[in-house]
Write a protein that holds these residues in place. Structure first.
Motif, PDB file in Angstrom:
ATOM      1  N   GLY B  40       0.797  -1.222   0.000  1.00  0.00           N
ATOM      2  CA  GLY B  40       0.000   0.000   0.000  1.00  0.00           C
ATOM      3  C   GLY B  40       0.829   1.270   0.000  1.00  0.00           C
ATOM      4  O   GLY B  40       0.286   2.369   0.070  1.00  0.00           O
ATOM      5  N   ALA B  41       2.147   1.145  -0.088  1.00  0.00           N
ATOM      6  CA  ALA B  41       2.999   2.347  -0.088  1.00  0.00           C
ATOM      7  C   ALA B  41       2.910   3.092  -1.420  1.00  0.00           C
ATOM      8  O   ALA B  41       3.204   4.287  -1.478  1.00  0.00           O
ATOM      9  N   GLY B  42       2.505   2.386  -2.461  1.00  0.00           N
ATOM     10  CA  GLY B  42       2.372   3.038  -3.769  1.00  0.00           C
ATOM     11  C   GLY B  42       3.305   2.469  -4.828  1.00  0.00           C
ATOM     12  O   GLY B  42       3.521   3.102  -5.854  1.00  0.00           O
ATOM     13  N   LYS B  43       3.836   1.273  -4.592  1.00  0.00           N
ATOM     14  CA  LYS B  43       4.739   0.666  -5.580  1.00  0.00           C
ATOM     15  C   LYS B  43       3.988   0.368  -6.884  1.00  0.00           C
ATOM     16  O   LYS B  43       4.426   0.734  -7.966  1.00  0.00           O
ATOM     17  N   THR B  44       2.841  -0.302  -6.737  1.00  0.00           N
ATOM     18  CA  THR B  44       2.053  -0.631  -7.917  1.00  0.00           C
ATOM     19  C   THR B  44       1.580   0.649  -8.602  1.00  0.00           C
ATOM     20  O   THR B  44       1.629   0.759  -9.831  1.00  0.00           O
ATOM     21  N   THR B  45       1.148   1.618  -7.793  1.00  0.00           N
ATOM     22  CA  THR B  45       0.686   2.884  -8.360  1.00  0.00           C
ATOM     23  C   THR B  45       1.786   3.536  -9.180  1.00  0.00           C
ATOM     24  O   THR B  45       1.537   4.028 -10.293  1.00  0.00           O
ATOM     25  N   LEU B  46       3.017   3.521  -8.664  1.00  0.00           N
ATOM     26  CA  LEU B  46       4.129   4.122  -9.393  1.00  0.00           C
ATOM     27  C   LEU B  46       4.306   3.430 -10.750  1.00  0.00           C
ATOM     28  O   LEU B  46       4.479   4.088 -11.785  1.00  0.00           O
ATOM     29  N   MET B  47       4.221   2.111 -10.748  1.00  0.00           N
ATOM     30  CA  MET B  47       4.352   1.377 -12.006  1.00  0.00           C
ATOM     31  C   MET B  47       3.213   1.717 -12.966  1.00  0.00           C
ATOM     32  O   MET B  47       3.418   1.911 -14.161  1.00  0.00           O
ATOM     33  N   ARG B  48       1.990   1.814 -12.412  1.00  0.00           N
ATOM     34  CA  ARG B  48       0.833   2.140 -13.245  1.00  0.00           C
ATOM     35  C   ARG B  48       0.938   3.556 -13.817  1.00  0.00           C
ATOM     36  O   ARG B  48       0.474   3.825 -14.928  1.00  0.00           O
ATOM     37  N   LEU B  49       1.550   4.444 -13.050  1.00  0.00           N
ATOM     38  CA  LEU B  49       1.754   5.800 -13.558  1.00  0.00           C
ATOM     39  C   LEU B  49       2.759   5.785 -14.714  1.00  0.00           C
ATOM     40  O   LEU B  49       2.598   6.496 -15.707  1.00  0.00           O
ATOM     41  N   ILE B  50       3.786   4.944 -14.583  1.00  0.00           N
ATOM     42  CA  ILE B  50       4.796   4.871 -15.646  1.00  0.00           C
ATOM     43  C   ILE B  50       4.182   4.328 -16.935  1.00  0.00           C
ATOM     44  O   ILE B  50       4.424   4.843 -18.022  1.00  0.00           O
ATOM     45  N   THR B  51       3.338   3.295 -16.823  1.00  0.00           N
ATOM     46  CA  THR B  51       2.728   2.725 -18.035  1.00  0.00           C
ATOM     47  C   THR B  51       1.636   3.622 -18.610  1.00  0.00           C
ATOM     48  O   THR B  51       1.291   3.486 -19.772  1.00  0.00           O
ATOM     49  N   GLY B  52       1.067   4.500 -17.788  1.00  0.00           N
ATOM     50  CA  GLY B  52      -0.050   5.315 -18.252  1.00  0.00           C
ATOM     51  C   GLY B  52      -1.402   4.730 -17.861  1.00  0.00           C
ATOM     52  O   GLY B  52      -2.442   5.270 -18.224  1.00  0.00           O
ATOM     53  N   SER B  53      -1.401   3.623 -17.100  1.00  0.00           N
ATOM     54  CA  SER B  53      -2.668   3.049 -16.642  1.00  0.00           C
ATOM     55  C   SER B  53      -3.309   3.907 -15.560  1.00  0.00           C
ATOM     56  O   SER B  53      -4.506   3.854 -15.341  1.00  0.00           O
ATOM     57  N   ALA B  54      -2.481   4.670 -14.844  1.00  0.00           N
ATOM     58  CA  ALA B  54      -2.993   5.645 -13.883  1.00  0.00           C
ATOM     59  C   ALA B  54      -2.484   7.015 -14.322  1.00  0.00           C
ATOM     60  O   ALA B  54      -1.446   7.107 -14.978  1.00  0.00           O
TER      61      ALA B  54
END
Lengths: 125, 236, 256
Positions: B40-54
């Motif tokens: 929940g720290a935001g690791k997945t979110t960071l990856m999703r931001l890089i791909t453009g999914s978020a």
């Protein structure tokens, strides 16, 4: 291969290769496995292998031949020097520890002799 | 050495809740980087931001491209295949990838699949957790791109599968590509990492070389990582 | 970037398979009906016609719904959103592949139905139907109207899908913005608006159908159907533009 995660991995790879060379698993003039193969075998990163190898090249223990790969040096004088270096490093550890037990230099030599005699006797049984 | 990824002043909010703020991160080419942080720290979110999914605020540059559609040509993300129905055969997923990604290399996929012992005749629903993760890794690494993002590839996986996956990462990550791999338990991959990035308190708390940490602190990566949460070790 | 051809193929595959599954189900239902009628001993030359035509409407509606689900899944699944394509291309190809597959489905149905009708017609010697054949001048009108009806059918489906996407994407965009509390309030507002829109839309459709039938029976100026078609096309384009903006700026995929 198991690594001690406290010690830099490239350093441990160097130690590992030194031992292979001095134990003659890798003989003078032998070709080392490809960098990626080494990485897979040791489960480490290609860059870490690269770093270990380039330090060993600088040290003159291995030679890089363009387009052919890396080879153990055939310079026996250099290998003898490496052996001396490793022996000294091991002894330094023992010396420091025995010193910490308040043994004098003479006592250290005596105990080492005794140890080898006992060990030799045990092996002859 | 060129940079594969540059993130500048990135922040991300969802439902008016701040998840990431002031994120700056630069990754050079040809590295394997561990992305660490609590759940929940935001690791997945960071990856999703890089791909453009978020979609957040800030600039994300991958191989010199900034728009999400262009970035997608340079990033391969271990997506969980939720777009496919459970009855889809693996071979169909592979041929979808082959159609949709011009950089998908079928030969690479076949080598990876052989190494990881993946049977293409199975359906997605027939895969065990470990097998599914292996399949996802094979698909992700079969693309020839500059940046690979593997999101928690080891969660809930037996040690044999884990070893196989680590070997395939070492063997198949292209020389000049960078691989970012997230995990909350670092010991199992510590020997493979060039650098670690820690996501903590909504931003990047640490970005350091792995051997540099061992050299300078004399700590195991795992211990160093844990020390960040005790406030013990200062980083510069 | 993915080429249009590859994208079209990739997005069409599942839809094509679903349409074929649906056709297979329809075929099974028709065959079962025929067998049932035969067992009851009421089989006649027109049984085939009634069985096929009786079953045809339900799968058509189901087909439109299945395709709608597929369209919406594309916008929220990483499997599709990670494809290296611009949102506009993704959106339009998604609608286009759905339409093409629906047309395929409809053509197969139409062919089967016309075969069934011809069988009934010819085995009857054509006698009872011949009297109802329209005169030659009416035939040209009939062709013109047929074209209008086909276009109306296509555009109506596009309108249905694009409105569903519109609602879906707007709610999704809004729900990522708002705090969890206020989200519910806004969702309610959006649903009310949506219901209003749907009512308007169905009014539009009923109006259209009324037009078609009136025109069909009165042989009057049916060109006004085209006015409705153009109006619907405009709505589709406006919704499409907003949908693409939503996709570009706000709509995220489902997290793993």
């Amino acid at each position: 291969m198991k690594f001690d995660d406290k010690v830099p991995i490239y350093y441990q790879i160097k130690q590992h290769l030194y031992h292979e060379i001095l134990a003659a698993t890798l003989k003078p003039g032998d070709k080392l496995p490809a960098v990626r193969q080494l990485a897979v075998d040791l489960t480490v990163n290609v860059n870490t292998i690269q770093r270990a190898l380039s330090e060993m090249i600088t040290e003159g223990v291995i030679e890089s031949r363009r387009g052919k790969g890396n080879f153990v040096t055939q310079d026996t004088a250099r290998l003898a020097q490496l052996k001396e270096q490793l022996v000294m490093a091991q002894l330094a550890l023992v010396y420091a520890q025995l010193h910490a037990l308040n043994l004098s230099d003479d006592e250290i030599i005596e105990s080492l002799k005794r140890y080898i005699e006992q060990k030799g006797a045990a092996q002859n049984d | 050495m060129t940079d594969v990824l540059t993130i500048e002043n990135l922040s991300y909010k969802r439902n008016q809740k701040l998840i990431l703020a002031n994120v700056d991160l630069t990754l050079a080419a040809g590295k394997i980087v561990g992305l660490l942080g609590e759940n929940g720290a935001g690791k997945t979110t960071l990856m999703r931001l890089i791909t453009g999914s978020a979609q957040g605020n800030g600039t994300i540059t991958v191989s010199g491209t900034t728009t999400p559609a262009q970035r997608k040509s340079h990033v391969s993300f271990s997506e969980q295949l939720h777009g496919f129905s459970k009855s889809t055969k693996l071979a169909r997923v592979v041929s979808f990838y082959q159609l949709v990604y011009p950089d998908f290399d079928l030969k690479r996929y076949q080598d990876l699949a052989a190494f990881l012992q993946i049977n293409d005749d199975l359906k997605l629903s027939a895969l065990s957790k470990g097998m599914r993760e292996k399949f996802i890794i094979a698909l992700t690494l079969a693309r020839q791109v500059e940046l690979y993002l593997l999101d928690e590839p080891f969660s809930g996986i037996d040690s044999m599968s884990r070893k196989k996956i680590i070997s395939s990462i070492i063997q198949w990550t292209p020389e000049n590509a960078t691989l970012l791999i997230s995990d909350h338990y670092v010991t199992e991959i510590a020997s493979v990492l060039d650098e670690i990035v820690v996501v903590k308190d909504q931003t990047i708390a640490v970005h350091r070389g792995a051997d540099e940490i061992r050299n300078q602190t004399g700590l195991e990566i795992e211990d160093y990582y844990e020390s960040l949460y005790e406030g013990g070790v200062q980083h510069d | 970037m993915t080429s249009f051809g590859s994208l079209f193929k990739a997005m069409s595959r599942d839809k094509f398979r679903q349409m074929n599954q649906l056709l297979a189900l329809e075929l099974i239902a028709t065959v079962v009906t025929l067998i049932w009628v035969a067992i009851k001993g009421e089989f006649s030359s027109s049984t085939l016609m009634f069985a096929t035509m009786g079953w045809a409407p339900l799968p058509s509606v189901v087909g439109v719904i299945i395709l709608a689900f597929g369209i919406e899944k594309t916008y929220t699944a990483d499997s599709f959103r990670l494809m290296p394509v611009e949102e506009t291309k993704l959106y339009s190809t998604n609608l286009l592949t759905s339409l093409v597959n629906l047309v395929y489905f409809t053509i197969i149905q139409a062919v089967v139905c016309s075969i069934a009708v011809s069988i009934a017609f010819f085995s009857d010697g054509g006698a009872s139907m011949m009297g109802n054949m329209p005169p030659a001048r009416a035939m040209t009108d009939f062709v013109g109207m047929l074209i209008a009806v086909v276009v109306l059918y296509l555009i109506l489906n596009l309108l249905i899908w694009s409105t569903i996407s519109f609602v879906h994407l707007i709610t999704r965009a809004a729900s990522s913005f708002l705090p969890k509390m206020r989200q519910q309030v806004v969702n309610i507002v959006i649903y009310v608006v949506v219901i209003f829109l749907t009512l308007r839309l169905s009014g539009f459709i009923i109006h259209g159908v009324a037009w078609v039938s009136r025109v069909a029976f009165s042989n009057n100026d049916w060109s006004q159907i085209w006015v409705s078609i153009v109006a619907m096309a405009v709505v589709i384009l406006i919704e499409g533009a907003i949908n693409v903006i939503c996709l570009k700026k706000w709509v995220e995929t489902d997290a793993n």
